[in-house]
Design a protein around this motif. Structure first.
Motif: not given
Length: 119
Positions: A89-94, A100-102, A111-114
């Motif tokens: 899912x799209x993550x606003x913080x990323x 995709x970020x990985x 990891x911060x987003x987790x």
């Protein structure tokens, strides 16, 4: 995350069977199951069979950073469909999906987003 429609999130991604995943990784089905158990990969039941996103395999290897992310999610009590939905899912913080970020090598940001997601 409960307001996210898992099926619509899943539909936005390319999926492969466990057999195809084993072939792409060049491993036996037994070794693939160990990779799943050891959280190098994650599969869920989708379209009637266990599958995983094509994005989880990169250059014949499990996506770098995925194992640590899956372990961190599991440590927060998040696994299975919930973890898969979060990863895709799209993550606003990323500004993109965690997977995709990985793929871009941004594992620290993921990891911060987790940690924010698990709060």
């Amino acid at each position: 995350m409960t307001d996210v429609n898992t099926e619509s999130v899943y539909a936005d991604h390319e999926w492969i069977s466990l057999k195809d995943a084993a072939g792409q990784l060049g491993v036996s089905s037994g070794r693939l199951h160990r990779l799943l158990e050891e959280r190098y990969l994650l599969s869920v039941k989708y379209s009637g069979e266990k599958q995983l996103p094509q994005a989880f395999i990169r250059n014949g290897e499990p996506l770098a950073g995925l194992r640590g992310t899956l372990t961190l999610l599991a440590d927060q009590g998040i696994d299975g469909d919930e973890a898969m939905t979060w990863l895709l899912s799209e993550d606003d913080s990323l500004g993109m999906t965690p997977v995709a970020a990985l793929a871009e090598g941004r594992k620290s940001s993921v990891r911060r987003s987790v940690q924010l997601f698990a709060v």
